[in-house]
Design a protein around this motif. Structure first.
Motif, PDB file in Angstrom:
ATOM      1  N   ALA A 161     -30.935 -65.942  76.071  1.00 48.91           N
ATOM      2  CA  ALA A 161     -29.821 -65.114  76.697  1.00 48.91           C
ATOM      3  C   ALA A 161     -29.434 -63.544  76.162  1.00 48.91           C
ATOM      4  O   ALA A 161     -29.325 -62.782  76.763  1.00 48.91           O
ATOM      5  CB  ALA A 161     -28.453 -66.078  76.718  1.00 48.91           C
ATOM      6  N   LEU A 162     -29.454 -63.591  74.789  1.00 46.21           N
ATOM      7  CA  LEU A 162     -29.549 -62.360  74.006  1.00 46.21           C
ATOM      8  C   LEU A 162     -30.525 -61.531  74.249  1.00 46.21           C
ATOM      9  O   LEU A 162     -30.381 -60.215  74.485  1.00 46.21           O
ATOM     10  CB  LEU A 162     -29.246 -62.467  72.631  1.00 46.21           C
ATOM     11  CG  LEU A 162     -28.988 -61.367  71.819  1.00 46.21           C
ATOM     12  CD1 LEU A 162     -27.710 -60.473  72.193  1.00 46.21           C
ATOM     13  CD2 LEU A 162     -28.872 -61.590  70.330  1.00 46.21           C
ATOM     14  N   LYS A 163     -31.810 -61.922  74.312  1.00 48.13           N
ATOM     15  CA  LYS A 163     -33.078 -61.118  74.756  1.00 48.13           C
ATOM     16  C   LYS A 163     -32.892 -60.604  76.095  1.00 48.13           C
ATOM     17  O   LYS A 163     -33.057 -59.470  76.564  1.00 48.13           O
ATOM     18  CB  LYS A 163     -34.279 -61.826  74.502  1.00 48.13           C
ATOM     19  CG  LYS A 163     -34.662 -62.259  73.020  1.00 48.13           C
ATOM     20  CD  LYS A 163     -35.799 -62.824  72.961  1.00 48.13           C
ATOM     21  CE  LYS A 163     -35.976 -63.337  71.399  1.00 48.13           C
ATOM     22  NZ  LYS A 163     -37.509 -64.139  71.306  1.00 48.13           N
ATOM     23  N   VAL A 164     -32.487 -61.431  77.206  1.00 49.14           N
ATOM     24  CA  VAL A 164     -32.209 -61.088  78.426  1.00 49.14           C
ATOM     25  C   VAL A 164     -31.247 -60.062  78.511  1.00 49.14           C
ATOM     26  O   VAL A 164     -31.658 -58.937  79.182  1.00 49.14           O
ATOM     27  CB  VAL A 164     -31.957 -62.206  79.378  1.00 49.14           C
ATOM     28  CG1 VAL A 164     -31.483 -61.692  80.995  1.00 49.14           C
ATOM     29  CG2 VAL A 164     -33.123 -63.149  79.421  1.00 49.14           C
ATOM     30  N   VAL A 165     -30.197 -60.018  77.847  1.00 50.06           N
ATOM     31  CA  VAL A 165     -29.429 -58.941  78.032  1.00 50.06           C
ATOM     32  C   VAL A 165     -29.726 -57.628  77.555  1.00 50.06           C
ATOM     33  O   VAL A 165     -29.340 -56.570  78.005  1.00 50.06           O
ATOM     34  CB  VAL A 165     -28.037 -59.415  77.398  1.00 50.06           C
ATOM     35  CG1 VAL A 165     -26.929 -58.394  76.976  1.00 50.06           C
ATOM     36  CG2 VAL A 165     -27.187 -60.488  77.788  1.00 50.06           C
ATOM     37  N   ILE A 166     -30.235 -57.793  76.238  1.00 45.99           N
ATOM     38  CA  ILE A 166     -31.020 -56.545  75.638  1.00 45.99           C
ATOM     39  C   ILE A 166     -31.946 -56.146  76.496  1.00 45.99           C
ATOM     40  O   ILE A 166     -32.098 -54.646  76.786  1.00 45.99           O
ATOM     41  CB  ILE A 166     -31.523 -56.947  74.299  1.00 45.99           C
ATOM     42  CG1 ILE A 166     -30.398 -57.325  73.097  1.00 45.99           C
ATOM     43  CG2 ILE A 166     -32.191 -55.726  73.794  1.00 45.99           C
ATOM     44  CD1 ILE A 166     -30.901 -57.707  71.795  1.00 45.99           C
ATOM     45  N   CYS A 167     -32.672 -56.731  77.311  1.00 48.60           N
ATOM     46  CA  CYS A 167     -33.754 -56.172  78.301  1.00 48.60           C
ATOM     47  C   CYS A 167     -33.057 -55.705  79.487  1.00 48.60           C
ATOM     48  O   CYS A 167     -33.485 -54.280  79.679  1.00 48.60           O
ATOM     49  CB  CYS A 167     -34.803 -57.276  78.611  1.00 48.60           C
ATOM     50  SG  CYS A 167     -35.962 -57.674  77.453  1.00 48.60           S
ATOM     51  N   VAL A 168     -32.011 -56.123  79.750  1.00 45.77           N
ATOM     52  CA  VAL A 168     -31.295 -55.611  81.129  1.00 45.77           C
ATOM     53  C   VAL A 168     -30.721 -54.287  80.703  1.00 45.77           C
ATOM     54  O   VAL A 168     -30.686 -53.366  81.359  1.00 45.77           O
ATOM     55  CB  VAL A 168     -30.365 -56.581  81.649  1.00 45.77           C
ATOM     56  CG1 VAL A 168     -29.381 -55.925  82.573  1.00 45.77           C
ATOM     57  CG2 VAL A 168     -31.170 -57.872  82.266  1.00 45.77           C
ATOM     58  N   ILE A 169     -30.226 -54.247  79.403  1.00 49.44           N
ATOM     59  CA  ILE A 169     -29.260 -52.810  79.237  1.00 49.44           C
ATOM     60  C   ILE A 169     -30.314 -51.861  78.758  1.00 49.44           C
ATOM     61  O   ILE A 169     -30.283 -50.600  79.070  1.00 49.44           O
ATOM     62  CB  ILE A 169     -28.630 -53.118  77.795  1.00 49.44           C
ATOM     63  CG1 ILE A 169     -27.523 -54.027  78.051  1.00 49.44           C
ATOM     64  CG2 ILE A 169     -28.247 -51.858  77.035  1.00 49.44           C
ATOM     65  CD1 ILE A 169     -26.440 -54.552  76.786  1.00 49.44           C
ATOM     66  N   SER A 170     -31.509 -52.256  78.167  1.00 43.68           N
ATOM     67  CA  SER A 170     -32.644 -51.210  77.854  1.00 43.68           C
ATOM     68  C   SER A 170     -33.198 -50.695  79.430  1.00 43.68           C
ATOM     69  O   SER A 170     -33.490 -49.482  79.561  1.00 43.68           O
ATOM     70  CB  SER A 170     -33.694 -51.906  77.370  1.00 43.68           C
ATOM     71  OG  SER A 170     -33.361 -52.327  75.751  1.00 43.68           O
TER      72      SER A 170
END
Length: 68
Positions: free
Chosen positions: A4-13
């Protein structure tokens, strides 16, 4: 949790990249369509202590004062 953290970081990027690209495109469009003399006049106006303004600052100034 890590996934979930990786998905959030990808979306923000991704959103950050889109904002950067949009700002860059807007700046280029404004700069390339304004008269050269206007560009140099604005650049001279915004220059402080020998520090030249960025093209973004020139574009924003032009858009805010375009109707004047």
């Amino acid at each position: 949790m890590m996934k979930a953290l990786k998905v959030v970081i990808c979306v923000i990027s991704f959103v950050t990249a889109l904002v950067f690209a949009g700002t860059s495109d807007m700046t280029e469009q404004v700069i390339y369509t304004m008269p050269t003399e206007t560009y140099h006049d604005i650049k001279e106006t915004l220059t402080v202590n020998g520090d030249s303004p960025s093209d973004y600052e020139i574009a924003i100034f032009y858009l805010k004062n375009k109707s004047l």
